[in-house]
Design an enzyme around this catalytic site. Structure first.
Site, PDB file in Angstrom:
ATOM      1  N   GLU A 148       0.854  -1.190   0.000  1.00  0.00           N
ATOM      2  CA  GLU A 148       0.000   0.000   0.000  1.00  0.00           C
ATOM      3  C   GLU A 148       0.885   1.233   0.000  1.00  0.00           C
ATOM      4  O   GLU A 148       1.853   1.315   0.763  1.00  0.00           O
ATOM      5  CB  GLU A 148      -0.902   0.013   1.232  1.00  0.00           C
ATOM      6  CG  GLU A 148      -1.736   1.274   1.396  1.00  0.00           C
ATOM      7  CD  GLU A 148      -2.630   1.232   2.634  1.00  0.00           C
ATOM      8  OE1 GLU A 148      -3.057   0.113   3.010  1.00  0.00           O
ATOM      9  OE2 GLU A 148      -2.880   2.302   3.231  1.00  0.00           O
ATOM     10  N   GLU A 202      -2.562  11.118   3.545  1.00  0.00           N
ATOM     11  CA  GLU A 202      -3.674  10.913   4.459  1.00  0.00           C
ATOM     12  C   GLU A 202      -3.685  12.076   5.438  1.00  0.00           C
ATOM     13  O   GLU A 202      -2.637  12.654   5.737  1.00  0.00           O
ATOM     14  CB  GLU A 202      -3.519   9.623   5.265  1.00  0.00           C
ATOM     15  CG  GLU A 202      -3.698   8.357   4.496  1.00  0.00           C
ATOM     16  CD  GLU A 202      -3.546   7.153   5.405  1.00  0.00           C
ATOM     17  OE1 GLU A 202      -4.576   6.543   5.755  1.00  0.00           O
ATOM     18  OE2 GLU A 202      -2.401   6.835   5.781  1.00  0.00           O
TER      19      GLU A 202
END
Length: 390
Positions: free
Chosen positions: A270, A275
């Site tokens: 990932e 974020e």
């Protein structure tokens, strides 16, 4: 016979006056009712009226005090704690509570009023709620300022992009994931993902997180992926976007290995291009770039970058430059994180990856929304561009 009639008449009269006197002399009661009040932009007084059930010829009193709820004293209202006296023969008494106004959009808030220590009076209902109705608008707007990156780079070619200039989301690029996933998408998140929380507005993809009930979830949002449509190995990725904000809001621009279904997570790898977990200063202005993989169990490596202002105030560009040697994360072309991917255990990062864009609500990492969290919230994406070396 006449004597009996006189006796009955006197008995009835005596009983009538006796009952009336009992009603008159009965101890009165007092109660509170819940109320709503508009917050306003300036301080204003909320008048509360107390009424007795009957009038008496003596003084009586009750203590009144305010108690914090989601509304806080000295921030949303002025604390009150005083003795309210009903003089003999008076049926109604009023008092004021100061409501502190502002022009900041926020959720409705509540506090309570309590009646205590009655003297010569009984209390039927000792508790009431005051709801402060926020009357400041929380309006969607697209910023006019912010950072931008070029459409070309020397030595590289543009291999895929979405400028979101059409009238609808391009389903040749994007698929909507629907529902709550497994265990809240693996993070105990609270939202239900659905298609109608996304739209194209003025050349931008807009993902809207709402407070609304859907399939036992209290929030809705959208999650778009390019799985089986667009995937890439290596290159430069630029995503120009405006973030939402607020406690419990979790926007992400990220990638998963295209073999996710075959090997699972985290073995597929990932790459979190960015974020952000909302929650005020120190969170709404902080982004993170992180990689996750399997190395005898879940392993991750990431770094944070702190901006001077909230990421919701204007456009910023979130980028990675990814090649055989490393993954480098950029914020407005500032390199804030670099990870060497040459070790054998990092082989996942030499495969194809697809893109994900979503706004989660709640979860193990950000925590849940609270009374400071405004809804709707919006993530606005101007473009995504992928460049690879010639």
């Amino acid at each position: 016979m006449v004597f009996l009639r006189i006796f009955i008449t006197l008995f009835i009269v005596f009983t009538f006056f006796s009952c009336n006197n009992e009603d008159k002399d009965a101890q009165p009661s007092v109660s509170l009712a819940s109320v709503e009040v508009l917050e306003g932009n300036t301080n204003n007084d909320l008048e509360i009226t107390l009424s007795l059930t009957n009038i008496v010829d003596y003084d009586l009193s009750v203590d009144v005090r305010t108690v914090d709820g989601t509304a806080k004293k000295d921030q949303d209202y002025t604390e009150l704690y005083e003795v309210i006296i009903f003089p003999a023969g008076q049926e109604v008494v009023s008092f004021n509570i100061e409501i502190i106004g502002d022009d900041t959009p926020e959720e409705n808030e509540i506090f309570s009023i309590r009646l205590e220590n009655p003297y010569n009076v009984t209390i039927d209902n000792s508790f009431a709620t005051v709801t402060i109705i926020n009357d400041d608008e929380h309006i969607f707007s697209i910023p006019e300022t912010g950072y931008s990156t070029p459409a070309t780079y020397e030595g590289m070619t543009l291999v895929w992009n979405d400028e979101f200039d059409g009238s609808s989301i391009n389903t040749s690029n994007w698929t909507f994931e629907i529902g709550t996933g497994t265990w809240g998408w693996g993070n105990n998140e609270l939202q239900y993902y659905q298609e109608n929380n996304s739209s194209i507005i003025d050349g931008n993809l807009v993902i809207e997180a709402r407070r609304e009930l859907m399939e036992n979830s209290n929030y809705t949002s959208s999650r778009l992926i390019t799985r089986d449509k667009k995937s890439f190995q290596y290159g430069r990725v630029d995503i120009r976007a405006v973030m939402p904000e607020g406690q419990g809001i979790w926007p992400a621009l990220w990638m998963l290995g295209s073999n996710h279904f075959q090997v699972g997570w985290p073995a597929c790898g990932e790459i979190d291009i960015m974020e952000m977990i909302g929650g005020g200063n120190g969170r709404d202005n902080v982004l993170r770039g992180t990689a996750h993989w399997n190395q005898g169990g879940h392993v991750s490596y990431g770094q944070a970058y702190t901006n001077e202002s909230y990421l919701s105030e204007e456009y910023h560009v979130y980028s990675i430059i990814w090649d055989e040697q490393s993954i480098r994360w950029y914020f407005d072309d500032i390199n804030f994180n670099t990870m060497d991917i040459t070790p054998a255990e990092l082989g996942a990062f030499h495969n194809n990856f697809f893109f994900i864009m979503n706004v989660a609500v709640g979860g193990e990492w950000p925590g849940n929304p609270d009374n400071t969290t405004l809804f709707p919230q919006w993530m606005i994406v101007d473009y995504i561009r992928v460049f690879q070396e010639l």
